[in-house]
Design an enzyme around this catalytic site. Structure first.
Site, short mmCIF file in Angstrom:
data_model
loop_
_atom_site.label_atom_id
_atom_site.label_comp_id
_atom_site.label_asym_id
_atom_site.label_seq_id
_atom_site.Cartn_x
_atom_site.Cartn_y
_atom_site.Cartn_z
N ASN A 106 0.86 -1.20 0.00
CA ASN A 106 0.00 0.00 0.00
C ASN A 106 0.89 1.24 0.00
O ASN A 106 2.00 1.21 0.52
CB ASN A 106 -0.85 -0.01 1.28
N HIS A 108 0.88 5.20 1.29
CA HIS A 108 0.14 6.05 2.23
C HIS A 108 0.83 7.42 2.31
O HIS A 108 2.06 7.50 2.39
CB HIS A 108 0.12 5.38 3.61
N SER A 135 4.84 6.75 2.41
CA SER A 135 5.39 5.44 2.78
C SER A 135 4.79 4.35 1.91
O SER A 135 3.60 4.40 1.58
CB SER A 135 5.02 5.09 4.24
N ASP A 144 -3.18 1.00 7.68
CA ASP A 144 -1.92 1.62 7.25
C ASP A 144 -0.76 1.09 8.11
O ASP A 144 0.08 1.86 8.59
CB ASP A 144 -2.02 3.16 7.30
C1 GRF Z 1 -2.46 8.83 -2.59
O1 GRF Z 1 -2.08 10.02 -1.97
C2 GRF Z 1 -2.14 7.64 -1.74
O2 GRF Z 1 -1.06 7.85 -0.89
C3 GRF Z 1 -3.40 7.47 -0.92
O3 GRF Z 1 -4.45 7.83 -1.79
C4 GRF Z 1 -3.98 8.75 -2.76
C5 GRF Z 1 -4.38 8.23 -4.11
O4 GRF Z 1 -4.13 9.15 -5.13
N1 GRF Z 1 -3.48 6.13 -0.40
P1 GRF Z 1 -4.31 8.73 -6.65
O5 GRF Z 1 -5.71 8.21 -6.82
O6 GRF Z 1 -3.28 7.71 -6.96
O7 GRF Z 1 -4.09 10.00 -7.43
#
Ligand code: GRF
Length: 217
Positions: A106, A108, A135, A144
């Protein structure tokens, strides 16, 4: 011939990370995309790249649980080498996490373990943090949570707003996420006995790019 390393990306929204994973795939291939929402902007990137995509919208199911089960069943049927959660907003069921243990990562938008959950940029500004970032970690049963692979950091500037932080962090994400996937696919990064390990070349690159490696935390 390079062995295939197939990645299924799970999205819910605009999919800028999905785009970056598609554009920067050298050692792996994004072979499928699953969305939890029919209107996720990221589906367009998948279509443009001719990547099969499967969308399971909440409106198609009587219960949230049914939607999650359908997503899990599809992921199992696709049987990728790795699942990458890229802005996937549904909490993944324990069965799903257990099934793909060590094969699901994932991204985050915070320097975990700080600021798990939502609205990370807002909370970072409220707390007057001087550092922030993103991360990439293996997924476990926590939110997370799970073995940290790598992080990219930035300094919060006095003039930063939620919007500016979000866009600065996303720029980091778009480099960090494919870097991790390329290295996982080439086995330069691996999970062994619950610990993330890095070979010399991954360490060197991380050093050059200013990435923080999970084990050094
Ligand atoms: C990203 O900031 C990611 O870290 C979080 O959700 C957001 C997704 O953005 N988990 P995108 O849809 O890839 O533009």
């Amino acid at each position: 011939m390079k062995p295939e390393f197939n990645v299924t990306v799970l999205i819910s929204g605009k999919g800028s990370n999905l785009k970056s994973l598609i554009d920067n795939a050298y050692n792996y291939r994004v072979t499928s995309v699953i969305s939890s929402c029919h209107t996720a902007g990221g589906l367009e990137y998948a279509k443009q790249a001719d990547i099969p995509c499967y969308s399971f919208d909440r409106s198609d199911f009587a219960k949230l649980r049914d939607q999650k089960i359908a997503i899990f069943e599809k992921a199992k049927a696709l049987n990728p080498d790795l699942i990458a959660l890229a802005g996937f907003m549904l909490l993944v069921q324990p069965e799903f996490v257990n099934f793909f243990q060590g094969r699901m990562i994932n991204i985050h938008p915070s320097l975990l373990p700080a600021y798990p959950g939502l609205e990370t940029h807002k909370r970072v500004l409220q707390a007057k943090e001087i550092g922030h970032g993103c991360s990439v970690h293996y997924v476990d049963l926590g939110i997370d949570n799970g073995p940290l692979i790598a992080q990219a950091a930035l300094e919060v500037a006095p003039e930063d707003t939620e919007e500016s932080l979000s866009s600065r962090v996303q720029k980091l994400e778009h480099k960090l996420f494919p870097w991790v996937l390329n290295n996982l696919a080439s086995r330069r990064i691996a999970l062994k006995n619950g610990k993330v390990i890095f070979d010399q070349s991954a360490r060197r690159q991380a050093h050059d790019f200013g990435y923080i490696l999970g084990e050094s935390k």
